[in-house]
Write an enzyme that holds these catalytic residues in place. Structure first.
Site, PDB file in Angstrom:
ATOM      1  N   ASP A   1      50.832  33.817  33.988  1.00 25.09           N
ATOM      2  CA  ASP A   1      49.764  33.621  32.993  1.00 25.09           C
ATOM      3  C   ASP A   1      50.149  33.242  31.551  1.00 25.09           C
ATOM      4  OD1 ASP A   1      47.939  36.705  32.130  1.00 25.09           O
ATOM      5  OD2 ASP A   1      49.801  35.983  31.341  1.00 25.09           O
TER       6      ASP A   1
ATOM      7  N   CYS B   1      27.864  31.148  43.006  1.00 25.39           N
ATOM      8  CA  CYS B   1      27.161  32.371  42.615  1.00 25.39           C
ATOM      9  C   CYS B   1      25.654  32.138  42.635  1.00 25.39           C
ATOM     10  CB  CYS B   1      27.611  32.836  41.228  1.00 25.39           C
ATOM     11  SG  CYS B   1      29.289  33.490  41.253  1.00 25.39           S
TER      12      CYS B   1
ATOM     13  N   CYS C   1      22.567  34.307  40.985  1.00 24.63           N
ATOM     14  CA  CYS C   1      22.961  35.680  40.619  1.00 24.63           C
ATOM     15  C   CYS C   1      23.437  35.706  39.164  1.00 24.63           C
ATOM     16  CB  CYS C   1      24.080  36.184  41.546  1.00 24.63           C
ATOM     17  SG  CYS C   1      24.670  37.842  41.091  1.00 24.63           S
TER      18      CYS C   1
ATOM     19  N   CYS D   1      26.629  39.647  36.387  1.00 26.55           N
ATOM     20  CA  CYS D   1      27.711  39.786  35.393  1.00 26.55           C
ATOM     21  C   CYS D   1      27.212  39.449  33.992  1.00 26.55           C
ATOM     22  CB  CYS D   1      28.921  38.928  35.788  1.00 26.55           C
ATOM     23  SG  CYS D   1      28.545  37.187  36.016  1.00 26.55           S
TER      24      CYS D   1
ATOM     25  N   CYS E   1      27.068  42.476  31.062  1.00 22.97           N
ATOM     26  CA  CYS E   1      28.107  42.444  30.024  1.00 22.97           C
ATOM     27  C   CYS E   1      27.513  43.058  28.754  1.00 22.97           C
ATOM     28  CB  CYS E   1      28.574  41.005  29.758  1.00 22.97           C
ATOM     29  SG  CYS E   1      29.760  40.963  28.381  1.00 22.97           S
TER      30      CYS E   1
ATOM     31  N   CYS F   1      34.133  39.307  24.124  1.00 21.37           N
ATOM     32  CA  CYS F   1      34.575  39.968  25.359  1.00 21.37           C
ATOM     33  C   CYS F   1      35.381  41.232  25.025  1.00 21.37           C
ATOM     34  CB  CYS F   1      35.423  38.987  26.170  1.00 21.37           C
ATOM     35  SG  CYS F   1      36.106  39.679  27.673  1.00 21.37           S
TER      36      CYS F   1
ATOM     37  N   CYS G   1      29.820  42.621  40.372  1.00 23.07           N
ATOM     38  CA  CYS G   1      29.760  41.395  41.172  1.00 23.07           C
ATOM     39  C   CYS G   1      29.582  41.732  42.661  1.00 23.07           C
ATOM     40  CB  CYS G   1      31.050  40.599  40.965  1.00 23.07           C
ATOM     41  SG  CYS G   1      31.142  39.129  42.012  1.00 23.07           S
TER      42      CYS G   1
HETATM   43  C1  B12 Z   1      42.779  33.542  27.786  1.00 23.46           C
HETATM   44  C2  B12 Z   1      42.574  34.489  28.936  1.00 23.46           C
HETATM   45  C3  B12 Z   1      41.658  35.523  28.762  1.00 23.46           C
HETATM   46  C4  B12 Z   1      40.720  35.597  27.592  1.00 23.46           C
HETATM   47  C5  B12 Z   1      39.590  34.566  27.793  1.00 23.46           C
HETATM   48  C6  B12 Z   1      38.901  34.708  29.165  1.00 23.46           C
HETATM   49  C7  B12 Z   1      38.453  33.416  29.791  1.00 23.46           C
HETATM   50  N1  B12 Z   1      37.550  33.536  30.731  1.00 23.46           N
HETATM   51  O1  B12 Z   1      38.916  32.346  29.449  1.00 23.46           O
HETATM   52  C8  B12 Z   1      40.292  37.098  27.612  1.00 23.46           C
HETATM   53  C9  B12 Z   1      41.218  37.893  26.708  1.00 23.46           C
HETATM   54  C10 B12 Z   1      38.858  37.374  27.187  1.00 23.46           C
HETATM   55  C11 B12 Z   1      40.567  37.444  29.073  1.00 23.46           C
HETATM   56  C12 B12 Z   1      39.952  38.477  29.728  1.00 23.46           C
HETATM   57  C13 B12 Z   1      40.208  38.824  31.046  1.00 23.46           C
HETATM   58  N2  B12 Z   1      41.176  38.324  31.820  1.00 23.46           N
HETATM   59 CO1  B12 Z   1      42.254  36.769  31.337  1.00 23.46          CO
HETATM   60  N3  B12 Z   1      43.268  35.200  31.077  1.00 23.46           N
HETATM   61  C14 B12 Z   1      43.313  34.336  30.132  1.00 23.46           C
HETATM   62  C15 B12 Z   1      44.298  33.199  30.463  1.00 23.46           C
HETATM   63  C16 B12 Z   1      45.611  33.477  29.725  1.00 23.46           C
HETATM   64  C17 B12 Z   1      43.786  31.792  30.180  1.00 23.46           C
HETATM   65  C18 B12 Z   1      42.361  31.507  30.698  1.00 23.46           C
HETATM   66  C19 B12 Z   1      41.844  30.198  30.169  1.00 23.46           C
HETATM   67  O2  B12 Z   1      42.444  29.159  30.347  1.00 23.46           O
HETATM   68  N4  B12 Z   1      40.712  30.251  29.447  1.00 23.46           N
HETATM   69  C20 B12 Z   1      40.137  29.071  28.858  1.00 23.46           C
HETATM   70  C21 B12 Z   1      38.795  28.726  29.501  1.00 23.46           C
HETATM   71  C22 B12 Z   1      38.338  27.307  29.110  1.00 23.46           C
HETATM   72  O3  B12 Z   1      38.990  28.693  30.816  1.00 23.46           O
HETATM   73  P1  B12 Z   1      38.276  29.522  31.954  1.00 23.46           P
HETATM   74  O4  B12 Z   1      37.335  30.584  31.596  1.00 23.46           O
HETATM   75  O5  B12 Z   1      39.410  29.894  32.813  1.00 23.46           O
HETATM   76  O6  B12 Z   1      37.360  28.350  32.456  1.00 23.46           O
HETATM   77  C23 B12 Z   1      37.682  27.606  33.583  1.00 23.46           C
HETATM   78  C24 B12 Z   1      36.506  27.600  34.495  1.00 23.46           C
HETATM   79  O7  B12 Z   1      35.347  27.486  33.758  1.00 23.46           O
HETATM   80  C25 B12 Z   1      36.792  26.368  35.297  1.00 23.46           C
HETATM   81  N5  B12 Z   1      35.689  25.596  35.736  1.00 23.46           N
HETATM   82  C26 B12 Z   1      35.781  24.293  35.735  1.00 23.46           C
HETATM   83  N6  B12 Z   1      34.656  23.766  36.190  1.00 23.46           N
HETATM   84  C27 B12 Z   1      33.815  24.742  36.485  1.00 23.46           C
HETATM   85  C28 B12 Z   1      32.518  24.705  36.968  1.00 23.46           C
HETATM   86  C29 B12 Z   1      31.834  25.874  37.177  1.00 23.46           C
HETATM   87  C30 B12 Z   1      30.445  25.834  37.727  1.00 23.46           C
HETATM   88  C31 B12 Z   1      32.456  27.090  36.895  1.00 23.46           C
HETATM   89  C32 B12 Z   1      31.718  28.363  37.130  1.00 23.46           C
HETATM   90  C33 B12 Z   1      33.777  27.124  36.389  1.00 23.46           C
HETATM   91  C34 B12 Z   1      34.461  25.921  36.202  1.00 23.46           C
HETATM   92  O8  B12 Z   1      37.576  25.508  34.453  1.00 23.46           O
HETATM   93  C35 B12 Z   1      37.877  26.144  33.248  1.00 23.46           C
HETATM   94  C36 B12 Z   1      39.274  25.731  32.878  1.00 23.46           C
HETATM   95  O9  B12 Z   1      40.170  26.032  33.944  1.00 23.46           O
HETATM   96  C37 B12 Z   1      44.431  33.402  32.022  1.00 23.46           C
HETATM   97  C38 B12 Z   1      45.801  33.047  32.598  1.00 23.46           C
HETATM   98  C39 B12 Z   1      45.981  31.534  32.713  1.00 23.46           C
HETATM   99  N7  B12 Z   1      47.091  31.049  32.213  1.00 23.46           N
HETATM  100  O10 B12 Z   1      45.149  30.842  33.231  1.00 23.46           O
HETATM  101  C40 B12 Z   1      44.108  34.901  32.217  1.00 23.46           C
HETATM  102  C41 B12 Z   1      43.307  35.308  33.454  1.00 23.46           C
HETATM  103  C42 B12 Z   1      42.155  34.360  33.590  1.00 23.46           C
HETATM  104  N8  B12 Z   1      42.778  36.624  33.114  1.00 23.46           N
HETATM  105  C43 B12 Z   1      42.693  37.434  34.111  1.00 23.46           C
HETATM  106  C44 B12 Z   1      42.116  38.744  34.050  1.00 23.46           C
HETATM  107  C45 B12 Z   1      42.406  39.681  35.201  1.00 23.46           C
HETATM  108  C46 B12 Z   1      41.312  39.098  32.966  1.00 23.46           C
HETATM  109  C47 B12 Z   1      40.433  40.361  32.825  1.00 23.46           C
HETATM  110  C48 B12 Z   1      39.752  40.826  34.122  1.00 23.46           C
HETATM  111  C49 B12 Z   1      41.290  41.510  32.230  1.00 23.46           C
HETATM  112  C50 B12 Z   1      40.550  42.826  32.000  1.00 23.46           C
HETATM  113  N9  B12 Z   1      40.293  43.635  33.013  1.00 23.46           N
HETATM  114  O11 B12 Z   1      40.247  43.155  30.869  1.00 23.46           O
HETATM  115  C51 B12 Z   1      39.398  39.871  31.766  1.00 23.46           C
HETATM  116  C52 B12 Z   1      38.181  39.187  32.429  1.00 23.46           C
HETATM  117  C53 B12 Z   1      37.197  38.625  31.445  1.00 23.46           C
HETATM  118  C54 B12 Z   1      36.538  37.345  31.976  1.00 23.46           C
HETATM  119  N10 B12 Z   1      35.367  37.453  32.580  1.00 23.46           N
HETATM  120  O12 B12 Z   1      37.121  36.262  31.827  1.00 23.46           O
HETATM  121  C55 B12 Z   1      43.224  36.809  35.390  1.00 23.46           C
HETATM  122  C56 B12 Z   1      42.041  36.395  36.279  1.00 23.46           C
HETATM  123  C57 B12 Z   1      42.271  36.547  37.785  1.00 23.46           C
HETATM  124  C58 B12 Z   1      41.053  36.083  38.540  1.00 23.46           C
HETATM  125  N11 B12 Z   1      40.722  36.753  39.630  1.00 23.46           N
HETATM  126  O13 B12 Z   1      40.403  35.147  38.183  1.00 23.46           O
HETATM  127  C59 B12 Z   1      44.060  35.583  34.805  1.00 23.46           C
HETATM  128  C60 B12 Z   1      44.090  34.356  35.695  1.00 23.46           C
HETATM  129  C61 B12 Z   1      45.481  36.130  34.547  1.00 23.46           C
HETATM  130  C62 B12 Z   1      46.341  36.255  35.797  1.00 23.46           C
HETATM  131  N12 B12 Z   1      47.594  35.881  35.702  1.00 23.46           N
HETATM  132  O14 B12 Z   1      45.930  36.650  36.857  1.00 23.46           O
HETATM  133  N13 B12 Z   1      41.456  36.575  29.622  1.00 23.46           N
END
Ligand code: B12
Length: 327
Positions: free
Chosen positions: A137, A194, A197, A200, A204, A220, A254
């Site tokens: 990550d 999803c 639904c 979440c 939140c 968050c 969820c």
């Molecule tokens: C920054 C980060 C955070 C930030 C921002 C969260 C976020 N959602 O981005 C914060 C600090 C808030 C956070 C919190 C948590 N995190 Co975090 N985080 C990361 C990190 C380092 C980067 C994520 C990222 O790129 N965010 C930027 C945004 C733009 O991306 P995104 O939300 O992932 O959005 C993607 C989707 O939307 C997707 N997408 C594309 N098209 C579409 C279309 C649709 C319809 C949908 C629904 C989605 C979708 O594309 C986007 C880009 O990839 C990753 C590790 C990694 N290197 O990937 C771990 C990671 C996502 N985190 C993880 C975890 C476990 C958590 C927490 C549960 C920790 C906790 N218990 O407190 C929480 C969950 C909160 C939540 N609901 O996200 C795990 C998730 C595992 C999983 N099952 O998915 C990861 C993958 C780390 C790991 N090595 O396992 N996190």
């Protein structure tokens, strides 16, 4: 480049032998919709103070910028689920499930090294150091998007990767390789599965899920308690509700997580780390790095540093001490 030295099936056997619960393989092609989402997310400032998310977004989007000649991505996952216990009282803060045991980076690191060592031993012709690059990550990589493409599950409204086997209670890591491996097929028809639904979103406490799959980190609780370095604003502090490190609410509510299975990995159990509850008064009384490390060394709780953990603990205690409406 060493073509066809290893098959996807063999890679999956190595992953399973190294105690990973899931392994999916995909191509390193840029995923345009994920790239678009990341750019938009950054443009809106939804990353808050996480400046590392702003660095080199193009590298995060395109794996070939990390490993020249990359041909395949191996995605790995470990189930860390464990049920919650009843809280011993308001003077204790709850730690999110993923962080109760040993630091997951260390767990993934040692398993990945073991996996690559085994590959190297069995394939002396392969230059593993050159042809494989791995990270957990902290590397610039869109883990969930590639895991979805590797057929491991789909990204849900809470933005988490949801798997058939373990729901979303998994952590991810990846190995980039120059080897050509047969890719897995994304779970058909699951993208955005999803449907209507909104559990979440509705549960939140801070309204951090601002659209399906989009989390505003600024709100968050996970970000506020782990990543944010400055003060947590008053309105948000009130909503921590005893969460001293991380938050699992959007996963707990969820419906897909009905299929949660307790982890088989001892490293993720409370006995291997700080456990589920922290004594908040004790955290506030910690005055130096030594005390802090005595509690947190080898766990993910080192991340907010002493100042961050103490800030959150005292915010929860201060809120508990405030007179409540109607009392
Ligand atoms: C920054 C980060 C955070 C930030 C921002 C969260 C976020 N959602 O981005 C914060 C600090 C808030 C956070 C919190 C948590 N995190 Co975090 N985080 C990361 C990190 C380092 C980067 C994520 C990222 O790129 N965010 C930027 C945004 C733009 O991306 P995104 O939300 O992932 O959005 C993607 C989707 O939307 C997707 N997408 C594309 N098209 C579409 C279309 C649709 C319809 C949908 C629904 C989605 C979708 O594309 C986007 C880009 O990839 C990753 C590790 C990694 N290197 O990937 C771990 C990671 C996502 N985190 C993880 C975890 C476990 C958590 C927490 C549960 C920790 C906790 N218990 O407190 C929480 C969950 C909160 C939540 N609901 O996200 C795990 C998730 C595992 C999983 N099952 O998915 C990861 C993958 C780390 C790991 N090595 O396992 N996190």
């Amino acid at each position: 480049m060493s073509a066809n030295l290893l098959t996807s099936k063999e890679i999956k056997r190595y992953a399973s032998d190294a105690q990973f619960d899931l392994c999916g393989i995909t191509t390193p092609k840029v995923i345009p919709h994920a790239a678009q989402r990341l750019r938009k997310w950054l443009k809106k400032g939804l990353q808050g103070e996480m400046s590392y998310m702003e660095k080199e977004p193009e590298r995060r989007i395109d794996p070939s910028k990390t490993l020249a000649g990359v041909r395949s991505i191996i995605m790995l996952a470990i189930n860390y689920y464990q049920p919650d216990q009843a809280s011993p009282g308001p003077e204790y803060g709850r730690v999110a499930r993923y962080a109760r045991g040993r630091d997951y980076h260390k767990v993934f690191e040692s398993r990945t090294k073991n996996m690559l060592k085994a590959i190297q031993n069995d394939h002396p012709d392969l230059n593993v150091r050159q042809e494989f690059r791995w990270f957990v990550d902290y590397g610039p990589f869109l883990e969930k998007a590639y895991a979805e493409k590797a057929g491991m599950g789909y990204i849900g409204t809470n933005s988490m990767l949801i798997t058939e086997e373990f729901g979303s209670w998994i952590l991810l890591s990846e190995i980039l390789t120059t080897l050509e491996l047969a890719p897995d097929v994304p779970v058909p028809g699951r993208h955005g599965a999803c449907g209507s639904c909104r559990r979440c979103v509705d549960h939140c406490p801070t309204g951090a899920i601002i659209a399906p799959g989009v989390v505003d980190a600024n709100k968050c609780i996970s970000y506020l308690t782990i990543e944010k370095r400055t003060e947590i604003e008053r309105e948000l502090r009130k909503k921590l509700n005893g969460k001293v490190f991380g938050c699992d609410i959007c996963q707990e509510v969820c419906p897909h997580n009905q299929r949660a299975q307790p982890t088989r990995h001892i490293e993720f159990t409370p006995a291997s780390g700080v456990g589920e509850f922290l004594d908040l008064k004790k955290v506030c009384e910690m005055s130096d790095r030594e005390d802090f490390l005595e509690l947190t060394a080898g766990t993910a709780l080192t991340r907010p540093k002493l100042a961050g953990l103490r800030r959150t603990a005292s915010a929860i205690l201060a809120h508990n001490a405030e007179p409540k409406n109607g009392s």
